[in-house]
Design an enzyme around this catalytic site. Sequence first.
Site, PDB file in Angstrom:
ATOM      1  CB  SER A 124       2.746  -3.701  -8.395  1.00  0.00           C
ATOM      2  OG  SER A 124       3.548  -3.859  -7.251  1.00  0.00           O
ATOM      3  CG  LEU A 182      -1.986  -1.025   1.370  1.00  0.00           C
ATOM      4  CD1 LEU A 182      -2.550  -1.031   2.793  1.00  0.00           C
ATOM      5  CD2 LEU A 182      -3.087  -0.739   0.346  1.00  0.00           C
ATOM      6  CB  SER A 183       0.011   4.754  -0.805  1.00  0.00           C
ATOM      7  OG  SER A 183       0.601   6.014  -0.647  1.00  0.00           O
TER       8      SER A 183
HETATM    9  N1  LIG Z   1      -5.032   7.086  -6.943  1.00  0.00           N
HETATM   10  C1  LIG Z   1      -3.816   6.747  -6.474  1.00  0.00           C
HETATM   11  N2  LIG Z   1      -3.608   5.497  -5.971  1.00  0.00           N
HETATM   12  C2  LIG Z   1      -2.387   5.179  -5.510  1.00  0.00           C
HETATM   13  N3  LIG Z   1      -1.309   6.006  -5.504  1.00  0.00           N
HETATM   14  C3  LIG Z   1      -1.470   7.256  -6.014  1.00  0.00           C
HETATM   15  C4  LIG Z   1      -2.726   7.676  -6.502  1.00  0.00           C
HETATM   16  N4  LIG Z   1      -2.594   8.966  -6.924  1.00  0.00           N
HETATM   17  C5  LIG Z   1      -1.332   9.328  -6.715  1.00  0.00           C
HETATM   18  N5  LIG Z   1      -0.634   8.303  -6.161  1.00  0.00           N
HETATM   19  C6  LIG Z   1       0.817   8.375  -5.923  1.00  0.00           C
HETATM   20  O1  LIG Z   1       1.386   7.510  -6.907  1.00  0.00           O
HETATM   21  C7  LIG Z   1       2.196   6.522  -6.305  1.00  0.00           C
HETATM   22  C8  LIG Z   1       1.826   5.119  -6.793  1.00  0.00           C
HETATM   23  O2  LIG Z   1       2.300   4.935  -8.074  1.00  0.00           O
HETATM   24  P1  LIG Z   1       2.596   3.455  -8.574  1.00  0.00           P
HETATM   25  O3  LIG Z   1       3.157   3.609  -9.931  1.00  0.00           O
HETATM   26  O4  LIG Z   1       3.409   2.754  -7.564  1.00  0.00           O
HETATM   27  O5  LIG Z   1       1.125   2.825  -8.625  1.00  0.00           O
HETATM   28  S1  LIG Z   1       0.654   1.480  -9.322  1.00  0.00           S
HETATM   29  O6  LIG Z   1       1.688   0.463  -9.087  1.00  0.00           O
HETATM   30  O7  LIG Z   1       0.500   1.738 -10.750  1.00  0.00           O
HETATM   31  O8  LIG Z   1      -0.627   1.130  -8.692  1.00  0.00           O
HETATM   32  C9  LIG Z   1       1.939   6.581  -4.812  1.00  0.00           C
HETATM   33  O9  LIG Z   1       3.217   6.414  -4.241  1.00  0.00           O
HETATM   34  P2  LIG Z   1       3.498   5.591  -2.901  1.00  0.00           P
HETATM   35  O10 LIG Z   1       2.799   6.374  -1.812  1.00  0.00           O
HETATM   36  O11 LIG Z   1       4.981   5.646  -2.774  1.00  0.00           O
HETATM   37  O12 LIG Z   1       2.992   4.200  -3.034  1.00  0.00           O
HETATM   38  C10 LIG Z   1       1.309   7.933  -4.594  1.00  0.00           C
HETATM   39  O13 LIG Z   1       2.306   8.867  -4.214  1.00  0.00           O
HETATM   40  N1  LIG Z   2       9.314   0.130  10.105  1.00  0.00           N
HETATM   41  C1  LIG Z   2       9.188   0.999   9.107  1.00  0.00           C
HETATM   42  N2  LIG Z   2       9.635   0.685   7.865  1.00  0.00           N
HETATM   43  C2  LIG Z   2       9.500   1.564   6.842  1.00  0.00           C
HETATM   44  N3  LIG Z   2       8.926   2.787   6.960  1.00  0.00           N
HETATM   45  C3  LIG Z   2       8.466   3.162   8.177  1.00  0.00           C
HETATM   46  C4  LIG Z   2       8.558   2.290   9.300  1.00  0.00           C
HETATM   47  N4  LIG Z   2       8.007   2.903  10.361  1.00  0.00           N
HETATM   48  C5  LIG Z   2       7.592   4.109   9.949  1.00  0.00           C
HETATM   49  N5  LIG Z   2       7.861   4.272   8.636  1.00  0.00           N
HETATM   50  C6  LIG Z   2       7.534   5.518   7.882  1.00  0.00           C
HETATM   51  O1  LIG Z   2       6.470   5.200   6.997  1.00  0.00           O
HETATM   52  C7  LIG Z   2       6.566   6.002   5.817  1.00  0.00           C
HETATM   53  C8  LIG Z   2       6.600   5.082   4.606  1.00  0.00           C
HETATM   54  O2  LIG Z   2       6.602   5.891   3.460  1.00  0.00           O
HETATM   55  P1  LIG Z   2       7.189   5.406   2.093  1.00  0.00           P
HETATM   56  O3  LIG Z   2       8.486   4.722   2.267  1.00  0.00           O
HETATM   57  O4  LIG Z   2       7.125   6.580   1.161  1.00  0.00           O
HETATM   58  O5  LIG Z   2       6.097   4.296   1.662  1.00  0.00           O
HETATM   59  P2  LIG Z   2       5.627   3.870   0.227  1.00  0.00           P
HETATM   60  O6  LIG Z   2       6.795   4.021  -0.694  1.00  0.00           O
HETATM   61  O7  LIG Z   2       5.201   2.444   0.388  1.00  0.00           O
HETATM   62  O8  LIG Z   2       4.500   4.783  -0.123  1.00  0.00           O
HETATM   63  C9  LIG Z   2       7.845   6.833   5.946  1.00  0.00           C
HETATM   64  O9  LIG Z   2       7.502   8.110   6.416  1.00  0.00           O
HETATM   65  C10 LIG Z   2       8.643   6.038   6.988  1.00  0.00           C
HETATM   66  O10 LIG Z   2       9.517   6.879   7.722  1.00  0.00           O
END
Ligand SMILES: Nc1ncnc2c1ncn2[C@@H]1O[C@H](COP(=O)(O)OS(=O)(=O)O)[C@@H](OP(=O)(O)O)[C@H]1O
Ligand SMILES: Nc1ncnc2c1ncn2[C@@H]1O[C@H](COP(=O)(O)OP(=O)(O)O)[C@@H](O)[C@H]1O
Length: 206
Positions: free
Chosen positions: A108, A35-36
Amino acid sequence: MAKATNITWHEAKVKKEDRRKLNGHGSAILWFTGLSGSGKSTLSVAVEHELHKRGIRTYILDGDNIRHGLNKNLGFSPEDRKENIRRIGEVSKLFVDAGIMVLTAFISPYQADRDMVRELVEGREFVEIYVKCPLEVCENRDPKGLYKKARSGEIKNFTGIDAPYEAPECPELVVDTNQQPLEDSVKQVIQYLEENDYIEKQPVRL
Ligand SMILES: Nc1ncnc2c1ncn2[C@@H]1O[C@H](COP(=O)(O)OS(=O)(=O)O)[C@@H](OP(=O)(O)O)[C@H]1O
Ligand SMILES: Nc1ncnc2c1ncn2[C@@H]1O[C@H](COP(=O)(O)OP(=O)(O)O)[C@@H](O)[C@H]1O
């Protein structure tokens, strides 16, 4: 579906195995999915740093970054996410062929799309790493404020809110970022790579 016809594959003299030999290590895709806010970017950066310190050639492909360039024409519909992952799969395959350890950090969300990438490369070249973290915790972390926007309806089709996330059915590794600190997750990934002969075990320093 392939559109081009009349195209011919050219073999190079230098092969993947030659590049690996020159580099002194193997190459594979470390595919972080979750998840994000689950920690994909944080973990992949930390794992890459550790691999780099060990003299391993690496490269990170991160969703947010790739969507600024190569995939800037894609959104978040299921079709666009599929195309996003397909392109990243192909790019990752090139990195593996180049002898590089590639780390990918994409939500993904669909099992079928991740399986498609697994099928693209050879047997052990795809390592699926499930970055596990409950939605509530991810939402609480909300590092980019996106969950807040998704809850208010400002962002549509947000994974976990109004778009699905299919947890991996049979990942090589599950890293629970809600149960352990970052350093332990890094150790877990490195240990997996050592035990499965992707990288050499490092002698314990006394
Ligand atoms: N609708 C929606 N759903 C999910 N995520 C969103 C969306 N809009 C923008 N974002 C931002 O885009 C990042 C996810 O892009 P990805 O290329 O990893 O997504 S995917 O694999 O195609 O589902 C995601 O990054 P991460 O938070 O690092 O996962 C978000 O920053
Ligand atoms: N055990 C942990 N492992 C990884 N990230 C952590 C953990 N605990 C807290 N966090 C925090 O969670 C957030 C994760 O964000 P990020 O790495 O951008 O996630 P993603 O790429 O899956 O969206 C960061 O702010 C990170 O500092």
